[in-house]
Design an enzyme around this catalytic site. Structure first.
Site, PDB file in Angstrom:
ATOM      1  N   GLU A  45       0.821  -1.205   0.000  1.00 31.74           N
ATOM      2  CA  GLU A  45       0.000   0.000   0.000  1.00 31.74           C
ATOM      3  C   GLU A  45       0.864   1.268   0.000  1.00 31.74           C
ATOM      4  OE1 GLU A  45      -3.288   0.457  -0.420  1.00 31.74           O
ATOM      5  OE2 GLU A  45      -2.837   2.601  -0.351  1.00 31.74           O
ATOM      6  N   THR A  71      -6.159   2.658  -5.158  1.00 32.06           N
ATOM      7  CA  THR A  71      -5.936   1.219  -5.003  1.00 32.06           C
ATOM      8  C   THR A  71      -6.736   0.426  -6.035  1.00 32.06           C
ATOM      9  OG1 THR A  71      -5.499   1.279  -2.624  1.00 32.06           O
ATOM     10  CG2 THR A  71      -6.296  -0.789  -3.507  1.00 32.06           C
ATOM     11  N   HIS A  81      -0.798   3.390   4.870  1.00 26.65           N
ATOM     12  CA  HIS A  81      -1.776   4.230   4.156  1.00 26.65           C
ATOM     13  C   HIS A  81      -1.860   5.570   4.882  1.00 26.65           C
ATOM     14  CE1 HIS A  81      -5.591   5.745   2.601  1.00 26.65           C
ATOM     15  NE2 HIS A  81      -5.601   4.764   1.703  1.00 26.65           N
ATOM     16  N   HIS A 125       0.519   3.069  -5.614  1.00 27.88           N
ATOM     17  CA  HIS A 125       0.525   4.493  -5.983  1.00 27.88           C
ATOM     18  C   HIS A 125       1.293   5.255  -4.914  1.00 27.88           C
ATOM     19  CE1 HIS A 125      -2.447   4.918  -2.833  1.00 27.88           C
ATOM     20  NE2 HIS A 125      -3.193   3.995  -3.421  1.00 27.88           N
TER      21      HIS A 125
HETATM   22  C1  GP9 Z   1      -8.706   0.154   1.460  1.00 27.86           C
HETATM   23  C2  GP9 Z   1      -7.422   0.382   0.772  1.00 27.86           C
HETATM   24  C3  GP9 Z   1      -7.192   1.846   0.487  1.00 27.86           C
HETATM   25  O1  GP9 Z   1      -9.233  -1.102   1.378  1.00 27.86           O
HETATM   26  O2  GP9 Z   1      -7.174  -0.493  -0.239  1.00 27.86           O
HETATM   27  O3  GP9 Z   1      -7.476   2.277  -0.782  1.00 27.86           O
HETATM   28  P1  GP9 Z   1      -6.896   3.667  -1.315  1.00 27.86           P
HETATM   29  O4  GP9 Z   1      -7.384   4.767  -0.404  1.00 27.86           O
HETATM   30  O5  GP9 Z   1      -5.400   3.595  -1.303  1.00 27.86           O
HETATM   31  O6  GP9 Z   1      -7.434   3.792  -2.698  1.00 27.86           O
HETATM   32 MN    MN Z   2      -3.909   2.436  -2.175  1.00 29.76          MN
END
Ligand code: GP9
Ligand code: MN
Length: 430
Positions: free
Chosen positions: A38, A82, A199, A259
């Site tokens: 992530e 994501t 995140h 990303h």
């Molecule tokens: C939540 C995670 C976050 O399940 O995958 O997604 P993002 O905010 O990075 O798009």
């Molecule tokens: Mn993500």
């Protein structure tokens, strides 16, 4: 209608890049574990804070002789973040220019996704492991259309105590708890583990990290190194398990960053840590930071750091070829990164692009070698205009496939359309 589909097929057939015989089938028959890192950017690899490596395990993996690593691999997501990354990796088609394809079209569109292809061609079982809500990004519907047989979402994990952060249970717990499900999977399996600790806002308690605070003026930037370090430890623990269980002998592990974690407006706080002058920071630098990791690790693989340019759209044909499945018959907009015919023009979702020599942002052209804004000669302008036309064509055709649900008009040979309605992810809980 189906005439639109013919145009797309003409495009994908004429842009097909044949596999590189040195890599084709090198991981044939192996299990696949995809690890979603992530918000993980490539600059973390090799980086130190206060003399300490941020991600020592991933650094060693990056340089491992059995890892195919990429140093110029870019994320190509739009607002779907994501979900756009997942969409590209599972289908080699782009996300949408606005919003998330998973959310807006993911329930009803026809997909010819990685889990379905691997199941039908080579008998793979499939599952996703994610310690957050299954409805986030509409995953619980989209995964059915992609062909995933199992989705172990937050319902399958223990949330007692301090297990959970904003987007799911903490990564070390996610990997640890996923093992009991993984061990029940019929081999060969294709599985994906979606981490969440790294995140935004990159929050972590002192009990979960002792990694130094980077001391920049921006707490988000400081936290980023600490959560990335935690993620790195979680992956190391998981690899220890793969080794001790013997799974690593017959498993290909693919790791990728989806990303950026640090957004462009925070990059000036980051700049000094990258030995850059914040006052000189440009769109070129922002674009350079869109590099994310891509690594394939497998015992016996012919590893090495590959410097060709590519992006998330290119992953599926690369993976299929490593597994010995030719990508030729599928509607995919990327090309095998390891192919001699791979196209190195990397399209961003907003139609900007980067090539090994140039970064093109709207009407601005930067030379990659110096990072300087240049006035292209007439000759160069012609080349870049042609590249821009390629980028536009590719994105527009992919948008057509998505918006008009074109894949319902084309079924690849040896492929059976997926019926998402036949799948129930909660069955093992009831
Ligand atoms: C939540 C995670 C976050 O399940 O995958 O997604 P993002 O905010 O990075 O798009
Ligand atoms: Mn993500």
């Amino acid at each position: 209608d189906s005439a639109d589909m013919d145009t797309v097929l003409q495009y994908t057939k004429s842009h097909y890049a044949a596999p590189n015989p040195a890599y084709f089938g090198q991981a044939k028959g192996k299990n696949v574990i995809v690890i979603h890192l992530e918000s993980f950017q490539q600059f973390l690899i090799g980086m130190k804070v206060d003399g300490q490596e941020v991600t020592p395990f991933l650094n060693s993996l990056y340089h491992n002789k059995s890892t195919i690593s990429f140093s110029n691999f870019f994320n190509q997501v739009g607002l779907g973040k994501t979900s756009d990354a997942e969409n590209m990796l599972e289908t080699s088609t782009f996300g949408l220019p606005t919003g998330s394809l998973f959310s807006s079209l993911g329930t009803d569109n026809t997909f010819q996704g990685a889990p379905a292809i691997l199941n039908q061609i080579q008998g793979y079982s499939s599952a996703v492991f994610h310690g957050g809500s299954g409805g986030f990004w509409n995953r619980n519907n989209v995964y059915k259309g992609l062909g995933y047989q199992y989705f172990f979402d937050g319902n399958f994990y223990d949330h007692e105590g301090n297990a959970t952060t904003e987007y799911g249970i903490k990564d070390k717990l996610l990997f640890g708890e996923s093992i009991k499900y993984l061990e029940h999977m019929q081999q060969p399996f294709y599985t994906k583990i979606i981490t969440t600790t790294n995140h935004f806002p990159f929050f972590i308690t002192d009990t979960d990290t002792n990694f130094p605070n980077a001391g920049t003026s921006d707490d988000t930037v400081n936290g980023y190194f600490q959560t990335a370090h935690y993620l790195d430890q979680a992956i190391k623990e998981f690899f220890d398990y793969l080794k001790s269980s013997g799974l690593s002998k017959n498993t290909l592990v693919m790791l990728y960053g989806d990303h950026y974690g640090i957004s462009n407006d925070r990059n000036q706080a980051l700049a000094p840590l990258l030995n850059k002058d914040p006052a000189q920071w440009t769109s070129f630098d922002n674009t350079a930071l869109q590099r994310v990791p891509l690594m394939f690790y497998g015992e016996g693989l012919k590893g090495g750091i590959q410097s060709q340019y590519g992006g998330e759209i290119d992953v599926l044909p690369t993976l299929l070829h490593l597994l010995g499945i030719n990508s030729q018959d599928y509607v995919q907009f990327g090309t095998d990164l390891l192919s001699k015919q791979h196209s190195q023009v990397v399209a961003f979702r907003n139609h900007n692009f980067i090539t090994p020599q140039y970064t093109v942002i709207g009407s601005k052209v930067y030379a990659n070698q110096t990072g300087e804004l240049i006035q292209p000669t007439a000759q160069l302008k012609k080349t870049l205009d042609a590249d821009q036309a390629k980028v536009d064509e590719k994105l527009d055709l992919s948008d057509n496939v998505a918006n008009k649900n074109l894949l319902r008009f084309y079924t690849p040979p040896n492929f059976k359309p997926i019926n998402p309605k036949a799948v129930d992810y909660m069955r093992s809980l009831t």
